[in-house]
Enzyme design. Sequence first.
Site, mmCIF file in Angstrom:
data_model
loop_
_atom_site.group_PDB
_atom_site.id
_atom_site.type_symbol
_atom_site.label_atom_id
_atom_site.label_comp_id
_atom_site.label_asym_id
_atom_site.label_seq_id
_atom_site.Cartn_x
_atom_site.Cartn_y
_atom_site.Cartn_z
ATOM 1 N N THR A 89 0.906 -1.215 0.037
ATOM 2 C CA THR A 89 -0.045 -0.094 0.174
ATOM 3 C C THR A 89 0.942 1.287 -0.003
ATOM 4 O O THR A 89 1.880 1.146 0.734
ATOM 5 C CB THR A 89 -0.835 0.077 1.184
ATOM 6 N N TYR A 186 -0.961 1.915 -7.486
ATOM 7 C CA TYR A 186 -1.370 1.309 -6.258
ATOM 8 C C TYR A 186 -2.841 1.142 -6.500
ATOM 9 O O TYR A 186 -3.427 -0.063 -6.419
ATOM 10 C CB TYR A 186 -1.187 1.939 -5.035
ATOM 11 N N ASN A 215 -9.397 6.097 4.588
ATOM 12 C CA ASN A 215 -8.002 6.230 5.132
ATOM 13 C C ASN A 215 -8.221 5.617 6.723
ATOM 14 O O ASN A 215 -8.835 6.263 7.627
ATOM 15 C CB ASN A 215 -7.839 7.566 5.291
#
Length: 360
Positions: A89, A186, A215
């Site tokens: 990530t 990503y 997030n």
Amino acid sequence: MTEATPGDVLVTGGAGFIGCALSRLAATPNRRWVAIDTLNPRIHESQERPAALSESAELVVGDIVDSETWDRVLDGWSPDVVVHLAAETDTGLSLDHPLRFSTVNVDGTAQLMEALRRHDVTPRRIVVASSRAVYGEGTWTDEAGAARTRSQRSHAQLESGQWDFPGARPLAARADVTPASTSNVYAATKLAQEGLLSAWCSSHGVDLSVLRLQNVYGPGQSLINPYTGILALFVRLAAAGEAIPVYEDGAMLRDFVHIDDVARAFAAVISPDYTARGATTYDIGTGVPASVLEVAQAIASALGAPSPVITGDYREGDVRHAWCDIDDAVAHLDWSPRVDWRSGITDYVNWYLERNGAGR
């Protein structure tokens, strides 16, 4: 075809941040819970079993890109549910290391599917952790009120400091409305994971649940991984008495969702009570955006640090705004977020101070 063992769960990346939180919530002595993890030293301070991993979980140290790891795990065992968390990530890192991201995120997912075929295992459900990143810049309304998907902001646009799209207003992302439009490596690999698993599950009669996460932050997040996310960076800097640097103009919006709420969402889709068939996709966040500057100011204030400094810098591939509409998840998962970002930040700061033996 090997029948899945009712209740048993296999979790890739199962000793990571989300994997440990999920294990504490859902792993029990009466079900087999196997966590596969490389214990990557970039994330884990020690190669020992993480203390945060439930005692009811069995840890297999191995790499999902290696077929041998899968053969060790699936030899004689058929999990009822597979939770696929393992992934590389970070937006910026993916631009510099596309092969690493493709190998882990795409090839690793293909290895999972190959292993299930090789061992004649058909789980009842596969759950994959996807990302808000698959939406790219998302959908914006123009001056006439019409919604349209925006392409990635160009290098020239960012260099000139034109952060927003003129005359446009951003909208919350929603899986059944907002088209995928990846703007970095990503994101492309996460969307590829979704596509691979969707095709495989459809062909094998396996239910698929995709959770597109905003997030994620909270206690237990790796503090040694430089790519963990901006909150970890902000807290480290503020705790050291440094001014937090904020990119662009600080007005970019993000949806910060607490780890406890994320773990509950995963627990909901692996529960026997969740019986949705076929493929389902849910957005997991708070549904309430906050500006990065606003969050930086809250962290600085909590730690008595200098005021954040807007730098005007930017990262290639970063989106301007990102938050989600959580109505579908709330309606179908018997779930809703419980931690707002302000109280969550306080929780996170206190954990950091306790972890590092620091006082306010």
